[in-house]
Design a protein around this motif. Structure first.
Motif, PDB file in Angstrom:
ATOM      1  N   ARG A 120      94.655 -56.463  63.889  1.00 20.31           N
ATOM      2  CA  ARG A 120      95.608 -56.232  62.979  1.00 20.31           C
ATOM      3  C   ARG A 120      96.011 -57.328  62.398  1.00 20.31           C
ATOM      4  O   ARG A 120      96.665 -57.493  61.178  1.00 20.31           O
ATOM      5  CB  ARG A 120      97.014 -55.619  64.033  1.00 20.31           C
ATOM      6  CG  ARG A 120      96.165 -54.565  64.798  1.00 20.31           C
ATOM      7  CD  ARG A 120      98.058 -53.523  65.592  1.00 20.31           C
ATOM      8  NE  ARG A 120      97.731 -54.832  66.324  1.00 20.31           N
ATOM      9  CZ  ARG A 120      96.718 -54.289  67.961  1.00 20.31           C
ATOM     10  NH1 ARG A 120      96.504 -52.664  67.879  1.00 20.31           N
ATOM     11  NH2 ARG A 120      97.988 -54.960  68.479  1.00 20.31           N
ATOM     12  N   GLU A 121      95.942 -58.462  62.559  1.00 16.99           N
ATOM     13  CA  GLU A 121      96.811 -59.300  62.075  1.00 16.99           C
ATOM     14  C   GLU A 121      95.667 -60.198  60.941  1.00 16.99           C
ATOM     15  O   GLU A 121      95.430 -61.419  60.438  1.00 16.99           O
ATOM     16  CB  GLU A 121      96.764 -60.794  63.258  1.00 16.99           C
ATOM     17  CG  GLU A 121      97.749 -60.181  64.108  1.00 16.99           C
ATOM     18  CD  GLU A 121      98.397 -61.830  64.883  1.00 16.99           C
ATOM     19  OE1 GLU A 121      97.072 -62.758  65.191  1.00 16.99           O
ATOM     20  OE2 GLU A 121      99.121 -61.191  65.628  1.00 16.99           O
ATOM     21  N   GLY A 122      94.839 -59.471  60.644  1.00 22.62           N
ATOM     22  CA  GLY A 122      93.186 -59.705  59.834  1.00 22.62           C
ATOM     23  C   GLY A 122      92.806 -60.859  60.190  1.00 22.62           C
ATOM     24  O   GLY A 122      91.844 -61.815  59.341  1.00 22.62           O
ATOM     25  N   VAL A 178      86.725 -51.443  61.704  1.00 25.19           N
ATOM     26  CA  VAL A 178      86.799 -52.741  61.245  1.00 25.19           C
ATOM     27  C   VAL A 178      85.659 -54.009  62.343  1.00 25.19           C
ATOM     28  O   VAL A 178      85.508 -54.886  61.930  1.00 25.19           O
ATOM     29  CB  VAL A 178      88.121 -53.145  61.603  1.00 25.19           C
ATOM     30  CG1 VAL A 178      88.292 -55.738  60.651  1.00 25.19           C
ATOM     31  CG2 VAL A 178      88.702 -53.155  60.191  1.00 25.19           C
ATOM     32  N   ALA A 179      86.311 -54.133  63.157  1.00 25.34           N
ATOM     33  CA  ALA A 179      85.827 -54.815  64.000  1.00 25.34           C
ATOM     34  C   ALA A 179      84.081 -54.572  64.817  1.00 25.34           C
ATOM     35  O   ALA A 179      83.375 -55.488  63.896  1.00 25.34           O
ATOM     36  CB  ALA A 179      86.119 -54.193  65.427  1.00 25.34           C
ATOM     37  N   PHE A 180      83.723 -53.487  64.383  1.00 21.34           N
ATOM     38  CA  PHE A 180      81.892 -53.241  64.546  1.00 21.34           C
ATOM     39  C   PHE A 180      81.292 -53.858  62.673  1.00 21.34           C
ATOM     40  O   PHE A 180      80.493 -54.466  62.959  1.00 21.34           O
ATOM     41  CB  PHE A 180      82.285 -51.942  63.730  1.00 21.34           C
ATOM     42  CG  PHE A 180      80.511 -51.442  63.974  1.00 21.34           C
ATOM     43  CD1 PHE A 180      79.480 -51.117  64.779  1.00 21.34           C
ATOM     44  CD2 PHE A 180      79.253 -51.491  62.270  1.00 21.34           C
ATOM     45  CE1 PHE A 180      78.206 -51.466  65.139  1.00 21.34           C
ATOM     46  CE2 PHE A 180      77.841 -50.701  63.064  1.00 21.34           C
ATOM     47  CZ  PHE A 180      77.873 -50.953  64.471  1.00 21.34           C
ATOM     48  N   ARG A 181      82.079 -53.924  61.930  1.00 21.66           N
ATOM     49  CA  ARG A 181      81.571 -54.319  60.185  1.00 21.66           C
ATOM     50  C   ARG A 181      81.788 -56.072  60.244  1.00 21.66           C
ATOM     51  O   ARG A 181      80.660 -56.633  60.353  1.00 21.66           O
ATOM     52  CB  ARG A 181      82.647 -54.573  59.491  1.00 21.66           C
ATOM     53  CG  ARG A 181      82.377 -53.154  58.396  1.00 21.66           C
ATOM     54  CD  ARG A 181      83.106 -53.215  57.266  1.00 21.66           C
ATOM     55  NE  ARG A 181      83.467 -52.083  56.739  1.00 21.66           N
ATOM     56  CZ  ARG A 181      84.429 -50.957  57.359  1.00 21.66           C
ATOM     57  NH1 ARG A 181      85.098 -51.501  57.863  1.00 21.66           N
ATOM     58  NH2 ARG A 181      84.012 -50.200  56.414  1.00 21.66           N
ATOM     59  N   PHE A 182      82.575 -56.396  61.453  1.00 24.69           N
ATOM     60  CA  PHE A 182      82.190 -58.499  61.918  1.00 24.69           C
ATOM     61  C   PHE A 182      81.392 -58.584  63.062  1.00 24.69           C
ATOM     62  O   PHE A 182      82.239 -59.503  63.430  1.00 24.69           O
ATOM     63  CB  PHE A 182      83.994 -58.612  61.751  1.00 24.69           C
ATOM     64  CG  PHE A 182      84.771 -58.590  60.907  1.00 24.69           C
ATOM     65  CD1 PHE A 182      84.233 -59.963  59.643  1.00 24.69           C
ATOM     66  CD2 PHE A 182      85.470 -57.862  60.224  1.00 24.69           C
ATOM     67  CE1 PHE A 182      84.501 -59.987  58.024  1.00 24.69           C
ATOM     68  CE2 PHE A 182      85.944 -57.354  59.309  1.00 24.69           C
ATOM     69  CZ  PHE A 182      85.761 -58.449  57.441  1.00 24.69           C
ATOM     70  N   LEU A 183      81.691 -57.245  64.051  1.00 25.91           N
ATOM     71  CA  LEU A 183      80.163 -57.847  64.675  1.00 25.91           C
ATOM     72  C   LEU A 183      78.692 -59.012  64.132  1.00 25.91           C
ATOM     73  O   LEU A 183      78.047 -58.187  62.573  1.00 25.91           O
ATOM     74  CB  LEU A 183      79.186 -56.469  65.581  1.00 25.91           C
ATOM     75  CG  LEU A 183      80.460 -56.624  66.713  1.00 25.91           C
ATOM     76  CD1 LEU A 183      79.632 -54.372  66.497  1.00 25.91           C
ATOM     77  CD2 LEU A 183      80.894 -57.211  67.424  1.00 25.91           C
ATOM     78  N   MET A 184      77.772 -59.674  64.658  1.00 31.43           N
ATOM     79  CA  MET A 184      76.761 -59.774  63.750  1.00 31.43           C
ATOM     80  C   MET A 184      75.403 -58.882  64.295  1.00 31.43           C
ATOM     81  O   MET A 184      75.879 -57.828  65.349  1.00 31.43           O
ATOM     82  CB  MET A 184      75.999 -60.834  65.324  1.00 31.43           C
ATOM     83  CG  MET A 184      77.360 -62.660  64.795  1.00 31.43           C
ATOM     84  SD  MET A 184      76.555 -63.554  65.385  1.00 31.43           S
ATOM     85  CE  MET A 184      77.704 -65.141  64.711  1.00 31.43           C
ATOM     86  N   ARG A 185      74.702 -59.373  63.359  1.00 30.10           N
ATOM     87  CA  ARG A 185      73.613 -57.653  63.390  1.00 30.10           C
ATOM     88  C   ARG A 185      73.031 -57.163  64.319  1.00 30.10           C
ATOM     89  O   ARG A 185      73.055 -56.208  65.237  1.00 30.10           O
ATOM     90  CB  ARG A 185      72.705 -57.654  62.304  1.00 30.10           C
ATOM     91  CG  ARG A 185      71.730 -56.777  61.513  1.00 30.10           C
ATOM     92  CD  ARG A 185      71.239 -56.828  60.025  1.00 30.10           C
ATOM     93  NE  ARG A 185      69.875 -56.489  60.744  1.00 30.10           N
ATOM     94  CZ  ARG A 185      69.136 -55.487  59.569  1.00 30.10           C
ATOM     95  NH1 ARG A 185      68.766 -56.488  58.304  1.00 30.10           N
ATOM     96  NH2 ARG A 185      68.253 -55.178  59.174  1.00 30.10           N
ATOM     97  N   ASP A 186      72.229 -58.165  64.548  1.00 24.79           N
ATOM     98  CA  ASP A 186      72.114 -57.886  66.325  1.00 24.79           C
ATOM     99  C   ASP A 186      73.020 -57.408  67.602  1.00 24.79           C
ATOM    100  O   ASP A 186      72.903 -56.431  67.885  1.00 24.79           O
ATOM    101  CB  ASP A 186      71.137 -58.658  67.113  1.00 24.79           C
ATOM    102  CG  ASP A 186      69.443 -59.858  66.240  1.00 24.79           C
ATOM    103  OD1 ASP A 186      69.376 -58.654  65.319  1.00 24.79           O
ATOM    104  OD2 ASP A 186      68.864 -60.320  66.038  1.00 24.79           O
TER     105      ASP A 186
END
Length: 468
Positions: free
Chosen positions: A20-22, A53-61
């Motif tokens: 929420r806070e980006g 949003v959370a999924f996008r900022f996970l590392m690929r593996d």
């Protein structure tokens, strides 16, 4: 929903606050190193938009492992949210390099869905920044295709095609992938239609397919389409993960652009970056002027050759009369050979290692062509002698003059065809574009060498007769 385990329950409020806070950098760090099953629990507990949003900022593996732990329902919901219009607008609003870095770390399935949701212009820019070289297959491919699993029944596969094939670029071929997204085989739609419903897709597989690598040159796609007579080919990465497809429509555009570029280079100029009517005058000047200047300077070699024979030319001006006849034979035959070899190289019919075969072929062809033109040369000299064009003092020696011209024509044509055949191969071997072995370049080289051959033979054969 199943109750969260203690780790996921502890982190869930923190993850929600970071989203929420980006504070995406901190979000990435907070989720890294946590067991994938716990990350999957957190994603499942978040609202769909926040989970995306959370999924996008996970590392690929990390993302790939966590995605595998999600239920099928949650996986579909996550992909749907990632491809939603509002979600795509968030991605498109990012800086191009940040957007590409983000997409590059997503699992192939999710990245494919996301890329397919981008506008054509955004997709082109994103694919360019993703690291695919200019004019590579990766820049050309589309992610809109249909894929199935080998263990599915034919009935299941056909039902899947009905549901997902509407937005595909083509359904003539269906692609079979394993649980890691690696391409196993491709199957024609008609094979599925005529198979028994209870059969498995695996039973139709031969595991003999043709695929392109995303980092290959686009010309490889043109050659492969032609060689294997295919209307569509799959594109894979270095791990054989299916990334997209290339269709005949895309290849036709590439083939037209490559043919246009080669034709322009064959004319002795740089290839235009824009269509002719859209090209600026300064671009036309630059693309044509550089080559014309180089060829102009190259022609100065002919002046040096003529200067070496100036005394003989002064004693027998009649030699200058037949010089264009001899020189044009070499330039024309050399240009023909160069054009044939350049096209053969483009089609993959010959390679630089085939130079011995090319030389042998051109020597024989040059000899046959040279002998035919040599006979014509003798006849032309005799004709001009009979009608009085040849000076009176030379007419008694017209037969020797004709033999000299014929010998020069034969030698020049053999040399021209050999040079024209070898030059494109040499340029390709050195890493240059063989189309640079253009007609003007061959003609320029033949002007100097042809002049040397002609006057050298004339001095040897006509001394004491025409040259006194």
């Amino acid at each position: 929903m199943d109750p969260l385990n203690p780790t996921a329950q502890l982190l869930l409020p923190e993850v929600g606050e970071l989203i929420r806070e980006g504070r995406y950098g901190e979000l990435r760090e907070a989720l890294h190193g946590i067991p994938a099953v716990d990350v999957a629990d957190i994603l499942a507990a978040l609202e769909p938009a926040e989970a995306a949003v959370a999924f996008r900022f996970l590392m690929r593996d990390d993302a790939g492992e966590a995605f595998a732990y999600l239920s099928a329902e949650k996986q579909e919901a996550l992909i749907r949210e990632l491809g939603a219009e509002a979600s795509v607008r968030v991605v498109e609003a990012m800086e191009p390099d940040d957007r590409a870095r983000l997409i590059e770390e997503l699992p192939p399935e999710v990245a494919r869905r996301l890329i397919s949701s981008l506008s054509p212009e955004k997709r082109r820019v994103t694919q360019a920044i993703l690291g695919y070289p200019p004019k590579s297959v990766g820049r050309l491919m589309t992610p809109d295709y249909v894929k199935v699993r080998p263990e599915w029944t034919i009935a299941h596969a056909l039902e899947h095609i009905r549901k997902t094939g509407r937005d595909a670029e083509t359904v003539n071929f269906v692609y079979v992938v394993d649980d890691q997204g690696r391409l196993v085989d491709d199957v024609r739609l008609r094979q599925l239609l005529f198979a028994e419903p209870e059969q498995t897709v695996e039973s139709l597989l031969k595991r003999q397919f043709v695929a392109l690598r995303a980092d290959q040159d686009q010309e490889a796609a043109v050659r492969a389409m032609s060689r294997y007579d295919r209307s569509v080919l799959p594109v894979v990465d270095s791990r054989d993960v299916l990334l997209g497809i290339v269709t005949s429509d895309d290849v036709a555009d590439v083939a037209e652009a490559e043919a246009t570029e080669d034709i322009q280079k064959l004319a002795g100029m740089g290839a235009l970056e824009d269509p002719y009517m859209d090209a600026r005058i300064l671009e036309l000047f630059r693309k044509r002027g550089v080559w014309l200047s180089l060829l102009f300077v190259g022609q100065s070699i002919t002046i040096l050759v003529l200067g070496a024979f100036i005394d003989q030319l002064g004693k027998a001006v009649v030699l200058a009369m037949f010089m264009p006849l001899v020189i044009s034979c070499g330039g024309n035959s050399g240009a023909q050979a160069a054009t044939l070899v350049i096209r053969a190289l483009a089609l993959g019919e010959v390679r630089p290692v085939d130079w011995v075969r090319v030389v042998s072929k051109e020597l024989v062809s040059g000899a046959l062509l040279g002998m035919a033109l040599a006979v014509l040369g003798v006849l032309i000299v005799e004709f001009f002698s009979l009608i009085g064009v040849v000076p009176a003092e030379v007419r008694p020696h017209s037969l020797w003059l004709g033999i000299t011209v014929a010998t020069a024509v034969l030698t020049v044509v053999i040399w021209g065809t050999t040079l024209g055949g070898l030059l494109p191969l040499a340029l390709r071997r050195l890493g240059f574009d063989p189309a640079a072995a253009s007609t003007p370049m061959v003609a320029t080289l033949m002007d100097a060498s042809g002049t040397l051959i002609y006057f050298g033979l004339a001095v040897l054969m006509l001394r004491g007769t025409v040259i006194v």
